[in-house]
Motif scaffolding. Structure first.
Motif, PDB file in Angstrom:
ATOM      1  N   ASP A  44       0.811  -1.224   0.000  1.00  0.00           N
ATOM      2  CA  ASP A  44       0.000   0.000   0.000  1.00  0.00           C
ATOM      3  C   ASP A  44       0.844   1.274   0.000  1.00  0.00           C
ATOM      4  OD1 ASP A  44      -3.006  -0.912   0.464  1.00  0.00           O
ATOM      5  OD2 ASP A  44      -1.724  -2.230   1.640  1.00  0.00           O
ATOM      6  N   TRP A  45       1.734   1.355  -0.989  1.00  0.00           N
ATOM      7  CA  TRP A  45       2.541   2.564  -1.106  1.00  0.00           C
ATOM      8  C   TRP A  45       1.684   3.740  -1.579  1.00  0.00           C
ATOM      9  CZ3 TRP A  45       7.601   0.607  -3.945  1.00  0.00           C
ATOM     10  CH2 TRP A  45       8.262  -0.288  -3.108  1.00  0.00           C
ATOM     11  N   HIS A  46       0.755   3.507  -2.484  1.00  0.00           N
ATOM     12  CA  HIS A  46      -0.147   4.558  -2.983  1.00  0.00           C
ATOM     13  C   HIS A  46       0.632   5.782  -3.456  1.00  0.00           C
ATOM     14  CE1 HIS A  46      -4.101   2.842  -1.893  1.00  0.00           C
ATOM     15  NE2 HIS A  46      -3.443   2.266  -0.904  1.00  0.00           N
TER      16      HIS A  46
ATOM     17  N   PHE B  96       0.533   2.192  -6.844  1.00  0.00           N
ATOM     18  CA  PHE B  96       0.117   3.564  -7.134  1.00  0.00           C
ATOM     19  C   PHE B  96      -1.260   3.830  -6.515  1.00  0.00           C
ATOM     20  CE2 PHE B  96       2.890   2.505 -10.792  1.00  0.00           C
ATOM     21  CZ  PHE B  96       3.832   3.513 -10.640  1.00  0.00           C
ATOM     22  N   ASP B  97      -1.613   5.114  -6.430  1.00  0.00           N
ATOM     23  CA  ASP B  97      -2.909   5.472  -5.877  1.00  0.00           C
ATOM     24  C   ASP B  97      -3.987   5.533  -6.949  1.00  0.00           C
ATOM     25  OD1 ASP B  97      -4.426   6.317  -3.486  1.00  0.00           O
ATOM     26  OD2 ASP B  97      -4.726   8.162  -4.629  1.00  0.00           O
TER      27      ASP B  97
ATOM     28  N   HIS C 207      -6.339  -0.281  -6.258  1.00  0.00           N
ATOM     29  CA  HIS C 207      -6.086   1.058  -6.810  1.00  0.00           C
ATOM     30  C   HIS C 207      -5.283   0.999  -8.102  1.00  0.00           C
ATOM     31  CE1 HIS C 207      -7.277   4.067  -3.578  1.00  0.00           C
ATOM     32  NE2 HIS C 207      -7.542   2.905  -3.018  1.00  0.00           N
ATOM     33  N   ASP C 208      -4.560  -0.097  -8.319  1.00  0.00           N
ATOM     34  CA  ASP C 208      -3.743  -0.227  -9.521  1.00  0.00           C
ATOM     35  C   ASP C 208      -4.592  -0.689 -10.700  1.00  0.00           C
ATOM     36  OD1 ASP C 208      -1.203   0.270  -8.170  1.00  0.00           O
ATOM     37  OD2 ASP C 208      -1.425  -1.738  -7.305  1.00  0.00           O
ATOM     38  N   SER C 209      -4.102  -0.445 -11.895  1.00  0.00           N
ATOM     39  CA  SER C 209      -4.689  -1.031 -13.093  1.00  0.00           C
ATOM     40  C   SER C 209      -3.882  -2.280 -13.419  1.00  0.00           C
ATOM     41  CB  SER C 209      -4.633  -0.047 -14.266  1.00  0.00           C
ATOM     42  OG  SER C 209      -4.926  -0.723 -15.480  1.00  0.00           O
ATOM     43  N   ALA C 210      -4.516  -3.454 -13.271  1.00  0.00           N
ATOM     44  CA  ALA C 210      -3.802  -4.701 -13.531  1.00  0.00           C
ATOM     45  C   ALA C 210      -3.307  -4.756 -14.974  1.00  0.00           C
ATOM     46  CB  ALA C 210      -4.710  -5.888 -13.225  1.00  0.00           C
ATOM     47  N   ASP C 211      -4.101  -4.294 -15.917  1.00  0.00           N
ATOM     48  CA  ASP C 211      -3.702  -4.357 -17.322  1.00  0.00           C
ATOM     49  C   ASP C 211      -2.507  -3.454 -17.601  1.00  0.00           C
ATOM     50  OD1 ASP C 211      -5.633  -6.208 -18.116  1.00  0.00           O
ATOM     51  OD2 ASP C 211      -7.153  -4.653 -18.346  1.00  0.00           O
ATOM     52  N   ARG C 212      -2.514  -2.258 -17.025  1.00  0.00           N
ATOM     53  CA  ARG C 212      -1.400  -1.335 -17.276  1.00  0.00           C
ATOM     54  C   ARG C 212      -0.132  -1.771 -16.540  1.00  0.00           C
ATOM     55  NH1 ARG C 212      -5.891   2.259 -16.918  1.00  0.00           N
ATOM     56  NH2 ARG C 212      -6.228   3.395 -18.854  1.00  0.00           N
TER      57      ARG C 212
ATOM     58  N   ASP D 238     -15.673  -0.133 -15.173  1.00  0.00           N
ATOM     59  CA  ASP D 238     -15.254   0.894 -16.131  1.00  0.00           C
ATOM     60  C   ASP D 238     -14.456   1.982 -15.445  1.00  0.00           C
ATOM     61  OD1 ASP D 238     -16.528  -0.476 -18.126  1.00  0.00           O
ATOM     62  OD2 ASP D 238     -18.310   0.816 -18.182  1.00  0.00           O
ATOM     63  N   HIS D 239     -14.874   2.346 -14.200  1.00  0.00           N
ATOM     64  CA  HIS D 239     -14.155   3.385 -13.450  1.00  0.00           C
ATOM     65  C   HIS D 239     -12.759   2.907 -13.076  1.00  0.00           C
ATOM     66  CE1 HIS D 239     -13.377   6.633 -10.647  1.00  0.00           C
ATOM     67  NE2 HIS D 239     -13.076   5.735  -9.736  1.00  0.00           N
ATOM     68  N   ALA D 240     -12.640   1.646 -12.668  1.00  0.00           N
ATOM     69  CA  ALA D 240     -11.337   1.110 -12.252  1.00  0.00           C
ATOM     70  C   ALA D 240     -10.368   1.027 -13.413  1.00  0.00           C
ATOM     71  CB  ALA D 240     -11.518  -0.275 -11.630  1.00  0.00           C
ATOM     72  N   ASN D 241     -10.889   0.836 -14.639  1.00  0.00           N
ATOM     73  CA  ASN D 241     -10.026   0.663 -15.795  1.00  0.00           C
ATOM     74  C   ASN D 241      -9.859   1.939 -16.608  1.00  0.00           C
ATOM     75  OD1 ASN D 241      -9.546  -2.104 -15.376  1.00  0.00           O
ATOM     76  ND2 ASN D 241     -11.558  -2.603 -16.244  1.00  0.00           N
ATOM     77  N   SER D 242     -10.464   3.029 -16.122  1.00  0.00           N
ATOM     78  CA  SER D 242     -10.389   4.287 -16.869  1.00  0.00           C
ATOM     79  C   SER D 242      -9.107   5.046 -16.549  1.00  0.00           C
ATOM     80  CB  SER D 242     -11.596   5.159 -16.548  1.00  0.00           C
ATOM     81  OG  SER D 242     -11.601   5.518 -15.181  1.00  0.00           O
TER      82      SER D 242
END
Length: 409
Positions: free
Chosen positions: A8-10, A50-51, A83-88, A405-409
């Motif tokens: 949880d570095w955020h 990341f946050d 909080h992270d994007s798994a795909d990115r 959609d919000h999590a992946n935006s």
């Protein structure tokens, strides 16, 4: 072999609008010092690097510098959090070298990392990124899953829409891998998991995980794996998500949240931040908590203006402050005067001493209702009826799609 567990570095987070970049930098300096001084072999980071799903350029640069320094000294293993994007974050995981391992996808759950030294495996690390029930319940489905339509011969199995279901399925995959690839005596089994385990205590700064089901998961789901006649005991669950440093009790094995290294809300004022050190060559893993000195302390202060003007809280001048003024009448020019006396004040409230107890963020979280509950209350209020099963499914699907959609935006 020595291992540091952190989470949880955020990177990129702010506190009431104040940048935490310098606070993060102080943490990275301390972490690098600990890795060097303790001769650490591996660093485990259990999610929320990341946050935001799309980090700023500043956040990316800070992460790059920190990870470069750490990988010069030790192997670093990162899983993704909610909080992270798994795909990115997982885009280049197959191309990374052995010093930096990023695990972002559920397909990697039964592809562990063996930590080897002196010709033998000291620890096997299984990685569970944040498992969103809606997006992973079909990926992780097995024979225990429900059938979508029992009357349809072409219907597919799928897991229940809950964190318990998807993490239990992940545990079964780990158990099957351990059965097929047993470890030699003395090797430790470590599971990294970004989840909310029952018994853990949240703060005001975590994002709720609930999507279409109960968010909490029994920690025992991950502590005994493998065949029923001889289950493998997990030696340590390196948990992430909760920001308060804590152990989850009665889990059957050590389950530890090291907590966020930087405080992200005033509810964390007074917490002793730390990272956790493991030693695989000791019977009980020699678990130690290495303290982190905050770059700037947090203070929650309730006082009168008279006391503040008299210097009662002069010791808080260098701290980030949340100040509640308890005068019966609201003082003139309140915020400006408080900040002139305590220059790092980030939040100012006026709550008269004889007023009813204010509603806090923690109160709101405890009584927060799910979107489906709100929809059902709307139907009762406006239509004077209950939602039927089909309508509830439609509402649930819409809410989950919006959140995905919000999590992946």
């Amino acid at each position: 072999m020595k291992i540091i567990h952190t989470s949880d570095w955020h990177i990129g987070r702010t506190l009431h609008g104040a940048s935490l970049e310098e606070a993060h930098q102080a943490f990275f300096e301390a972490l690098v010092d600990y890795v060097r001084a303790e001769e650490v072999d591996a660093v485990l980071m259990s999610g929320d690097l990341f946050d935001r799903a799309v980090p700023s350029i500043t956040s990316l640069r800070q992460a790059r510098v920190a990870l470069t320094r750490l990988t010069d000294l030790a192997r670093v293993i990162i899983t993704t959090g909610n909080h992270d994007s798994a795909d990115r974050l997982g885009l280049t995981d197959r191309f990374l070298n052995d010093r930096l391992v990023v695990r972002a996808l559920p397909d990697d759950i039964d592809r562990p990392i063996d930590l080897v030294a002196e010709g033998r495996v000291h620890a096997r690390v299984y990685t569970l990124p944040y498992l969103d029930p809606e997006t992973t319940r079909r990926v992780l489905v097995d024979a225990t899953g429900d059938i979508a339509d029992p009357d349809d011969p072409d219907a597919v199995h799928q897991l229940a829409r809950s964190h318990e279901a998807v993490i239990a399925a992940a545990a079964r995959r780990i158990g099957a891998h351990l059965d097929a690839h047993p470890l030699e005596d003395g090797a430790r089994v470590i599971v990294m998991a970004h989840a909310f385990f029952t018994g853990g205590l949240p703060t005001e700064s975590e994002r709720c995980l609930e999507v279409g089901g109960v968010e909490q998961v029994s920690a025992g789901t991950l502590t005994r794996l493998g065949k029923a006649d001889g289950p493998v005991r997990v030696d340590y669950v390196a948990a992430g998500h909760l920001h308060r440093p804590q152990d989850v009790r009665d889990a059957g094995a050590p389950v530890r949240y090291p907590g966020s290294p930087v405080a992200f809300s005033f509810s964390e004022a007074g917490y002793e931040k730390s990272v956790t050190l493991l030693d695989t060559d000791t019977p009980d893993l020699g678990i130690r908590h290495l303290p982190l000195t905050p770059w700037r302390a947090l203070r929650r202060i309730a006082t009168t203006m008279e006391q503040l003007r008299a210097g009662r809280h002069e010791d808080a001048r260098d701290s980030w402050c949340e100040v509640t003024i308890t005068d019966d009448a609201r003082p003139h020019n309140l915020v400006h005067e408080v900040r002139s006396l305590l220059p790092h004040t980030l939040a100012v409230f006026h709550v008269p001493a004889h007023a009813p107890t204010p509603v806090t963020a923690a109160d709101i979280r405890r009584h927060q209702r799910s979107p489906l509950t709100l929809a059902q209350e709307f139907a009762r209020t406006v239509g004077n009826r209950e939602l039927n099963a089909a309508e509830r499914d439609v509402w649930r699907d819409v809410f989950e799609k919006v959140q995905a959609d919000h999590a992946n935006s």
